[in-house]
Every structure is written in structure tokens, then in C-alpha cells.
Scaffold this motif. Structure first.
Motif, PDB file in Angstrom:
ATOM      1  N   HIS A  69      95.618 102.698  87.181  1.00 17.12           N
ATOM      2  CA  HIS A  69      95.015 101.400  86.902  1.00 17.12           C
ATOM      3  C   HIS A  69      96.123 100.361  86.766  1.00 17.12           C
ATOM      4  O   HIS A  69      97.150 100.627  86.137  1.00 17.12           O
ATOM      5  N   VAL A  70      95.914  99.212  87.357  1.00 11.03           N
ATOM      6  CA  VAL A  70      96.843  98.097  87.194  1.00 11.03           C
ATOM      7  C   VAL A  70      96.316  97.231  86.050  1.00 11.03           C
ATOM      8  O   VAL A  70      95.111  96.954  85.961  1.00 11.03           O
ATOM      9  N   VAL A  71      97.223  96.807  85.167  1.00 13.53           N
ATOM     10  CA  VAL A  71      96.840  96.051  83.967  1.00 13.53           C
ATOM     11  C   VAL A  71      97.581  94.722  83.974  1.00 13.53           C
ATOM     12  O   VAL A  71      98.801  94.674  84.202  1.00 13.53           O
ATOM     13  N   THR A  72      96.851  93.657  83.695  1.00  8.21           N
ATOM     14  CA  THR A  72      97.460  92.335  83.663  1.00  8.21           C
ATOM     15  C   THR A  72      96.913  91.564  82.480  1.00  8.21           C
ATOM     16  O   THR A  72      95.761  91.759  82.073  1.00  8.21           O
ATOM     17  N   SER A  73      97.743  90.691  81.911  1.00  8.05           N
ATOM     18  CA  SER A  73      97.305  89.870  80.782  1.00  8.05           C
ATOM     19  C   SER A  73      96.840  88.497  81.230  1.00  8.05           C
ATOM     20  O   SER A  73      96.632  87.606  80.412  1.00  8.05           O
ATOM     21  N   SER A  74      96.663  88.309  82.535  1.00  6.37           N
ATOM     22  CA  SER A  74      96.152  87.058  83.086  1.00  6.37           C
ATOM     23  C   SER A  74      95.266  87.407  84.284  1.00  6.37           C
ATOM     24  O   SER A  74      95.288  88.542  84.764  1.00  6.37           O
ATOM     25  N   PRO A  75      94.477  86.484  84.777  1.00  3.09           N
ATOM     26  CA  PRO A  75      93.641  86.791  85.945  1.00  3.09           C
ATOM     27  C   PRO A  75      94.481  87.303  87.112  1.00  3.09           C
ATOM     28  O   PRO A  75      95.548  86.764  87.410  1.00  3.09           O
ATOM     29  N   ALA A  76      94.004  88.371  87.743  1.00  5.46           N
ATOM     30  CA  ALA A  76      94.766  88.998  88.828  1.00  5.46           C
ATOM     31  C   ALA A  76      94.779  88.100  90.063  1.00  5.46           C
ATOM     32  O   ALA A  76      93.727  87.639  90.512  1.00  5.46           O
ATOM     33  N   ASP A  77      95.986  87.870  90.592  1.00  6.02           N
ATOM     34  CA  ASP A  77      96.092  87.078  91.820  1.00  6.02           C
ATOM     35  C   ASP A  77      96.071  88.003  93.036  1.00  6.02           C
ATOM     36  O   ASP A  77      96.018  89.235  92.916  1.00  6.02           O
ATOM     37  N   ASP A  78      96.132  87.429  94.223  1.00  6.75           N
ATOM     38  CA  ASP A  78      96.044  88.221  95.451  1.00  6.75           C
ATOM     39  C   ASP A  78      97.195  89.213  95.564  1.00  6.75           C
ATOM     40  O   ASP A  78      97.010  90.336  96.048  1.00  6.75           O
ATOM     41  N   HIS A  79      98.383  88.819  95.121  1.00  2.00           N
ATOM     42  CA  HIS A  79      99.537  89.714  95.206  1.00  2.00           C
ATOM     43  C   HIS A  79      99.335  90.959  94.341  1.00  2.00           C
ATOM     44  O   HIS A  79      99.621  92.078  94.772  1.00  2.00           O
ATOM     45  N   THR A  80      98.815  90.761  93.145  1.00  2.00           N
ATOM     46  CA  THR A  80      98.560  91.900  92.255  1.00  2.00           C
ATOM     47  C   THR A  80      97.503  92.822  92.850  1.00  2.00           C
ATOM     48  O   THR A  80      97.623  94.056  92.789  1.00  2.00           O
ATOM     49  N   LEU A  81      96.473  92.225  93.465  1.00  2.00           N
ATOM     50  CA  LEU A  81      95.413  93.034  94.073  1.00  2.00           C
ATOM     51  C   LEU A  81      95.949  93.843  95.257  1.00  2.00           C
ATOM     52  O   LEU A  81      95.565  95.008  95.446  1.00  2.00           O
ATOM     53  N   ARG A  82      96.856  93.255  96.045  1.00  2.00           N
ATOM     54  CA  ARG A  82      97.442  93.994  97.184  1.00  2.00           C
ATOM     55  C   ARG A  82      98.274  95.170  96.677  1.00  2.00           C
ATOM     56  O   ARG A  82      98.224  96.271  97.228  1.00  2.00           O
ATOM     57  N   CYS A  83      99.041  94.951  95.614  1.00  2.00           N
ATOM     58  CA  CYS A  83      99.835  96.042  95.035  1.00  2.00           C
ATOM     59  C   CYS A  83      98.923  97.155  94.516  1.00  2.00           C
ATOM     60  O   CYS A  83      99.231  98.341  94.644  1.00  2.00           O
ATOM     61  N   ALA A  84      97.798  96.767  93.912  1.00  2.00           N
ATOM     62  CA  ALA A  84      96.853  97.762  93.417  1.00  2.00           C
ATOM     63  C   ALA A  84      96.305  98.607  94.555  1.00  2.00           C
ATOM     64  O   ALA A  84      96.130  99.833  94.418  1.00  2.00           O
ATOM     65  N   LEU A  85      96.058  97.987  95.699  1.00  2.00           N
ATOM     66  CA  LEU A  85      95.574  98.740  96.859  1.00  2.00           C
ATOM     67  C   LEU A  85      96.618  99.734  97.346  1.00  2.00           C
ATOM     68  O   LEU A  85      96.306 100.882  97.673  1.00  2.00           O
ATOM     69  N   VAL A  86      97.881  99.308  97.393  1.00  2.00           N
ATOM     70  CA  VAL A  86      98.958 100.202  97.824  1.00  2.00           C
ATOM     71  C   VAL A  86      99.079 101.396  96.881  1.00  2.00           C
ATOM     72  O   VAL A  86      99.318 102.531  97.311  1.00  2.00           O
ATOM     73  N   LEU A  87      98.914 101.153  95.593  1.00  2.00           N
ATOM     74  CA  LEU A  87      99.031 102.215  94.589  1.00  2.00           C
ATOM     75  C   LEU A  87      97.809 103.117  94.546  1.00  2.00           C
ATOM     76  O   LEU A  87      97.839 104.171  93.900  1.00  2.00           O
ATOM     77  N   GLY A  88      96.721 102.705  95.199  1.00  2.00           N
ATOM     78  CA  GLY A  88      95.483 103.471  95.113  1.00  2.00           C
ATOM     79  C   GLY A  88      94.838 103.351  93.756  1.00  2.00           C
ATOM     80  O   GLY A  88      94.182 104.292  93.284  1.00  2.00           O
ATOM     81  N   ALA A  89      95.014 102.195  93.103  1.00  2.00           N
ATOM     82  CA  ALA A  89      94.484 102.004  91.760  1.00  2.00           C
ATOM     83  C   ALA A  89      92.961 102.007  91.786  1.00  2.00           C
ATOM     84  O   ALA A  89      92.328 101.472  92.706  1.00  2.00           O
ATOM     85  N   GLU A  90      92.374 102.597  90.751  1.00  2.00           N
ATOM     86  CA  GLU A  90      90.922 102.632  90.634  1.00  2.00           C
ATOM     87  C   GLU A  90      90.372 101.299  90.161  1.00  2.00           C
ATOM     88  O   GLU A  90      89.280 100.893  90.564  1.00  2.00           O
ATOM     89  N   THR A  91      91.122 100.627  89.283  1.00  2.00           N
ATOM     90  CA  THR A  91      90.674  99.336  88.764  1.00  2.00           C
ATOM     91  C   THR A  91      91.882  98.432  88.528  1.00  2.00           C
ATOM     92  O   THR A  91      93.020  98.897  88.446  1.00  2.00           O
TER      93      THR A  91
END
Length: 358
Positions: A69-91
């Protein structure tokens, strides 16, 4: 035991997730760089990657695994979402809005981190030594990994007293009687009075409190997640709670003296259990043969031991039933623990013989 992993160098995010893990009773491992995250990637029960390290961790192309899971203390931007996809994050969890959901993730990871062995001990007759055996099992198991005794017999000698923990600060049943919700395994383990790896959840010196079935279930569940072995000291009772606890156990040891009176009492006790498949008989002392005891009770004799010299003195001195790992009680407890660890279907022991004390 494996634990959740947080990879983040953001102190604010780390502090918030650490508090959430503590509330969930999960032992969080925190690393502040991508290489350290990679080293613990496969062993962690769940992996939380802070948005501040998401790009660097994804650049290392860690092996795909569930529970990321990727965790952020602010609204997730497109860059964070792309990294989550690369990592195979569930949420992608955005704090504080997703605090409850992330808390459940941590709690479920801690729930599945491991399950110990659950064994019940009950006296076939009064004074047979069920509490003593339960405490001896915990002392033997505690030499290798955390163990605990859950004392459900309010009018017994007290597991904490037998283990020499009655003067040690820690949680008793009275402290949990009015609690609701989930108990964390780590928080329970750290709160119990313990020594040399063996802890006890027992009764306060005052009048015993009434324990709800929900509380007993929750305490057993938390204890199992946080200890390699949990011995439950059952009262000689025909109530629903006793039967439910027995059905949840991997084995139920019935302790009896090999005397006519004790075996007769044991036979009556055994008959109230609908499922006797997990019950095994432990004979303590000399008298009626194992074969006759088996025939009278219908139970296999899984252990037979002579009386332990100096047992009462050791307990009165606060040393527990096993101040030294020798003698019939120590050998019997060790063999029973080894039998339980050998796997389902192997039984709680490999035979009744113990022999006389040296």
C-alpha cells in the motif's frame, strides 16, 4: 514473528502510521531508505510505502507481492499513482481520511502474522495439578518463544501465583473485564506479568469478576497471535464457556491422580464433553495402571509421571513449578510441548511413560 513494514523518511507520516500500528497492536518496522525497504520486502506481513519514497522504491523493481500500500499525507497526485501501479500496490491511502481503512489493514496483517498452539488443561478431580501442568508447559515453551497461561479458573490457585508472578505488575482479568473491541497481540503480550518468556493472564486478589464469552474469545485470539504456546487453565465446570474454549483448542489435557476416587471423578468429567477426540489423559503419581485408567475413562494416556520432589517449596519461593529443567514434571512438559509442535495429528505426546524421578 514477521511485522508490517513502513518505508518512509517523512517524520510526520512515520509518526502517524506508528501511532496507528500501536493502536492495532502491530509491531511496525520502519526504514527510511529504498534499499532497506527492499531487504525486508518479502518478509513483511504488509508493506506501506510513503509517497516520499515511492519513486525510489519502484525504481528498484521489487518483486510483486500482495499487501503493498502506498501512503500519503496529502491528496495523491498522478506521479504517486503511477508509482503505486509500478509497485503493484493494492491501495493508495490518503491520511487522515483513510486512517480507519489503513488501521484495518494493519490489524489484519497483525492477525495473520502467526498463530501459536492452544492447549487446555483441566483437572479430572480436585487437586490433580492442572494449574501446575499448565504453568510447566508455559515455562518450558517460554525458553524458546513467548508463552502464556490464560487462567479461567477463578477459584484455583492462580496461574500468576504458581509462576511466581503475583507480585509482578501487569494486566489481570479485572483490568479487561469492561473492555470492548479488539485486543492487540503485542500490547497484550507486553502488558502481562511475565518472566523468562512465560506470562500469565490471571485474577486479581480481590473477588473474581465475571468474564463474558466475547472477552474470553478475544483474549485467546490475541494471546495466540502473540505467543508460540498458550495454555488455558480450565475450571472443572460444565458451562458453555468451558465447552467452547475446549473446542477451540488443539488439545485438551485431563490431569488425574491414578486413584479410584480421582479416576471415577475424571470419568464423570469426560462424559460431559461431546467431542472427546482432542482429550488426552495425564496421570500424576502412582497407583492404578495406565491401561486401567484408559479403560475406565475412555481416554488415551498421553503422559504418566511420578510426583515432583520439592514442587511445593519451589512454588512457595516464587520460582514456578520448574526452577530447573529436570525431574518428571519438566520431562513430561517438554515432551508434551514437543508433541504439540510436531504437527496436527501427531497427538500431544509420543507415549505415556516417564519413569521415576531421578
Amino acid at each position: 514473528m514477521a511485522a508490517p513494514l513502513l518505508a518512509s523518511a517523512d517524520p510526520v507520516l512515520t509518526d502517524e502510521v506508528t501511532r496507528m500500528a500501536a493502536a492495532a497492536g502491530a509491531g511496525l518496522v520502519t526504514v527510511a531508505d529504498a534499499q532497506a525497504a527492499l531487504r525486508s520486502w518479502r518478509q513483511a506481513t504488509v508493506v506501506l510505502v510513503g509517497a516520499d519514497l515511492a519513486e525510489r522504491v519502484s525504481a528498484l523493481t521489487p518483486q510483486r507481492r500482495p499487501g503493498v500500500h502506498v501512503v500519503t499525507s496529502s491528496p495523491a497526485d498522478d506521479h504517486t499513482l503511477r508509482c503505486a501501479l509500478v509497485l503493484g500496490a493494492e491501495t493508495v491511502a490518503e491520511l487522515p481520511g483513510d486512517r480507519d481503512r489503513l488501521g484495518r489493514v494493519l490489524g489484519e496483517a497483525e492477525e495473520g502474522a502467526g498463530r501459536g498452539c492452544l492447549i487446555a488443561v483441566i483437572g479430572g478431580s480436585g487437586g490433580a495439578g492442572a494449574t501446575t501442568l499448565a504453568c510447566a508447559l508455559a515455562q518450558v515453551a517460554g525458553l524458546q518463544a513467548p508463552s502464556a497461561v490464560l487462567d479461567l479458573d477463578p477459584f484455583g490457585p492462580g496461574a500468576d501465583r504458581v509462576l511466581g508472578l503475583d507480585a509482578v505488575p501487569g494486566v489481570r482479568w479485572s483490568d479487561l473485564a469492561h473492555s470492548t473491541g479488539r485486543l492487540g497481540s503485542r500490547s497484550l503480550r507486553e502488558a502481562l506479568p511475565a518472566r523468562a518468556g512465560a506470562g500469565a493472564l490471571s485474577w486479581a486478589p480481590s473477588a473474581p469478576v465475571s468474564l463474558s464469552t466475547d472477552l474470553v474469545r478475544e483474549a485467546m485470539s490475541a494471546a495466540l497471535r502473540g505467543h508460540a504456546l498458550v495454555a488455558v487453565d480450565l475450571p472443572r465446570s460444565d458451562d458453555q464457556q468451558t465447552h467452547e474454549v475446549a473446542t477451540r483448542c488443539d488439545a485438551v489435557l485431563v490431569v488425574a491422580r491414578p486413584t479410584l476416587a480421582s479416576i471415577t471423578s475424571t470419568r464423570r468429567l469426560v462424559e460431559v464433553f461431546n467431542d472427546q477426540s482432542r482429550l488426552g489423559l495425564v496421570l500424576r503419581g502412582a497407583g492404578i495402571s495406565a491401561g486401567d485408567a484408559c479403560a475406565a475413562t475412555g481416554l488415551d494416556v498421553v503422559a504418566q509421571m511420578s510426583d515432583q520432589r520439592g514442587l511445593r517449596e519451589a512454588i512457595e519461593l516464587g520460582l514456578g513449578p520448574l526452577p530447573r529443567l529436570r525431574g518428571p514434571l519438566a520431562r513430561t512438559a517438554l515432551r508434551l510441548v514437543q508433541g504439540l509442535r510436531s504437527g496436527p495429528g501427531d497427538g500431544p505426546g509420543d507415549g505415556p511413560g516417564d519413569g521415576p524421578a531421578p
